[in-house]
Design a protein around this motif. Structure first.
Motif, short mmCIF file in Angstrom:
data_model
loop_
_atom_site.label_atom_id
_atom_site.label_comp_id
_atom_site.label_asym_id
_atom_site.label_seq_id
_atom_site.Cartn_x
_atom_site.Cartn_y
_atom_site.Cartn_z
N LYS A 199 16.44 -30.68 12.69
CA LYS A 199 16.59 -31.25 14.02
C LYS A 199 17.83 -32.15 14.06
CE LYS A 199 11.76 -31.21 15.56
NZ LYS A 199 10.67 -32.03 16.16
N PRO A 200 18.45 -32.31 15.24
CA PRO A 200 19.62 -33.18 15.34
C PRO A 200 19.30 -34.59 14.83
CG PRO A 200 19.34 -31.92 17.35
CD PRO A 200 18.11 -31.69 16.54
N GLN A 201 20.20 -35.12 14.02
CA GLN A 201 19.95 -36.44 13.43
C GLN A 201 20.53 -37.54 14.31
OE1 GLN A 201 17.87 -36.56 10.89
NE2 GLN A 201 17.85 -34.33 11.13
N ARG A 202 19.80 -38.65 14.36
CA ARG A 202 20.23 -39.80 15.17
C ARG A 202 20.74 -40.95 14.34
NH1 ARG A 202 15.61 -41.61 18.82
NH2 ARG A 202 17.28 -42.91 19.67
N PHE A 203 20.80 -40.75 13.02
CA PHE A 203 21.41 -41.76 12.16
C PHE A 203 21.96 -41.05 10.93
CE2 PHE A 203 17.13 -41.23 10.70
CZ PHE A 203 17.03 -41.65 9.39
N VAL A 204 22.74 -41.78 10.16
CA VAL A 204 23.40 -41.19 9.00
C VAL A 204 22.36 -40.85 7.95
CG1 VAL A 204 25.17 -41.48 7.24
CG2 VAL A 204 25.47 -42.54 9.47
N THR A 205 22.29 -39.57 7.56
CA THR A 205 21.30 -39.13 6.59
C THR A 205 21.98 -38.31 5.49
OG1 THR A 205 20.83 -37.11 7.85
CG2 THR A 205 19.45 -39.04 8.31
N GLY A 206 21.27 -38.11 4.40
CA GLY A 206 21.82 -37.29 3.33
C GLY A 206 21.10 -37.49 2.03
N GLY A 207 21.45 -36.67 1.06
CA GLY A 207 20.87 -36.76 -0.27
C GLY A 207 21.64 -37.72 -1.14
#
Length: 392
Positions: A235-243
């Motif tokens: 889903k579209p992300q609303r904040f900075v995400t990642g591994g």
């Protein structure tokens, strides 16, 4: 000096705190709403937002300005000189040009310094809105004494994936003929991992690509500027995400610490195993140590005493994890938005504040960033307190 509050108010509060024994934050103190800890604003940036930072022993400051979020026309690597960002190590390398991606700096993100004083950077290679080009993602090394790039290792498949985001790095000179680089691939998609590069040979390996220690946690919720935001893959992300993102070495380089961006946990591995490219994935996975919670961190850095500084984008603060596992709040302030690149000198911790959570991609197409972006620093040791009225 950019203090957290007006100087008079801060001085009065500090005097009251010392006399009463009341902590500046926490139990029976201000409950975590007030600014805490002294810091200086070292530089304000307009235009591109800053990410990586390195400060030499002589006080030279180098900052990276990645192009993966906004394909800006400024320098992607610069030295701060008398109020200017000077393209470094040269205009030809740092500024946009028609040169092949392998022959120029595309998008400098994470930066570090090795024990010989050389500056290393990860060029994530990504220009906003464009696919990753062959030769663009690379590990680069610079000699600040000669202002020259002295080494370049291009990252290639299968180590490099089409959705790779080579994010940050640390360099260990105690393993390998010329040392070993450890890189976090936080991924622009859903394929994070650690990358290990033998500097002498350029041999590179992608590891722990399916291990929980490198992965973003589905369903993870973060409070970003007071708004509850949930990470849902697909889903579209609303904040900075990642591994895997934040990364740092112990003072003697015997252990690597790392953490996914979308997680509150900290992990570590012995570098003797990680640097050995004959060690199996199963052996590496078995050696991963869960170091416990550390909050939501982007950047990690270690001081000479082995204490780890962790940025925290939920609480607008920077924490210090002590060697016994306890934590100290170093600085807290509403201006500490998206603390990112972090670097320790012998006396101070430097950190860039990029306001990444306000990018248009997380806010319905509206860029909510408000320049200037700051580079701050705070002292590792306590600030000396003086009483000018003390009788002699």
């Amino acid at each position: 000096m950019g203090l957290l509050r007006p100087a008079a108010a801060r001085a009065a509060q500090e005097t009251e705190r010392r006399e009463s024994g009341t902590p500046t934050t926490g139990v029976n103190g201000d409950q975590g709403y007030e600014s805490a800890g002294p810091f200086e604003i070292v530089a304000d940036f307009y235009g591109p937002g800053p990410s990586g930072v390195v400060v030499t022993e002589s006080g030279r400051i180098f900052v990276g300005f990645p192009r993966h979020a906004v394909n800006h026309k400024g320098a992607t690597l610069g030295e701060l000189v008398q109020g200017r960002v000077v393209p470094w190590p040269s205009v030809a390398l740092s500024m946009p040009s028609a040169a092949a991606p392998a022959d120029r700096l595309m998008s400098i993100h994470g930066m570090t310094m090795d024990t010989q004083g050389r500056i290393w950077a990860i060029d994530d290679g990504k220009l906003a809105g464009q696919p990753l080009q062959p030769g663009a993602a690379k590990l680069v090394c610079f000699d600040p004494a000669s202002n020259r790039m002295v080494q370049k290792i291009v990252l290639t498949a299968p180590t490099l994936l089409p959705d790779s985001h080579m994010n940050d790095l640390r360099v260990d000179l105690t393993h390998g003929q010329a040392g070993t680089a450890y890189i976090t691939d936080s991924s622009f998609g859903h394929s994070p991992a650690l990358v290990v590069v033998d500097i002498a040979t350029g041999r590179q390996r992608r590891v722990l690509a399916t291990h929980p220690s490198t992965q973003a946690e589905p369903g993870f919720m973060a409070m970003v500027e007071g708004v509850p935001l949930v990470y849902t893959p697909g889903k579209p992300q609303r904040f900075v995400t990642g591994g895997a993102d934040g990364i740092t070495l112990s003072p003697n380089s015997d252990r690597l610490y790392y953490a996914p961006l979308t997680s509150r946990r900290l992990y570590s591995l012995p570098t003797a195993l990680l640097s050995d490219q004959t060690v199996s994935e199963e052996a590496l996975a078995a050696a991963v140590k869960d170091e416990g919670e550390k909050g939501t961190a982007d950047g990690l850095a270690t001081d000479a005493q082995g204490r780890i500084y962790t940025t925290n984008f939920e609480q607008d603060c920077i924490l210090r994890r002590n060697t016994d596992g306890s934590f100290d709040l170093m600085v807290h302030d509403p201006r500490i938005l998206s603390p990112d690149g972090i670097f320790c000198t012998k006396t101070h911790v430097y950190c860039t504040l990029g306001q990444w959570n306000r990018l248009a991609g997380f806010n319905g197409g509206q860029d909510k960033r408000k320049p200037p972006y700051h580079l701050i620093r705070f002292p590792i040791g306590p600030v000396p307190a003086y009483d000018a009225e003390q009788k002699t």
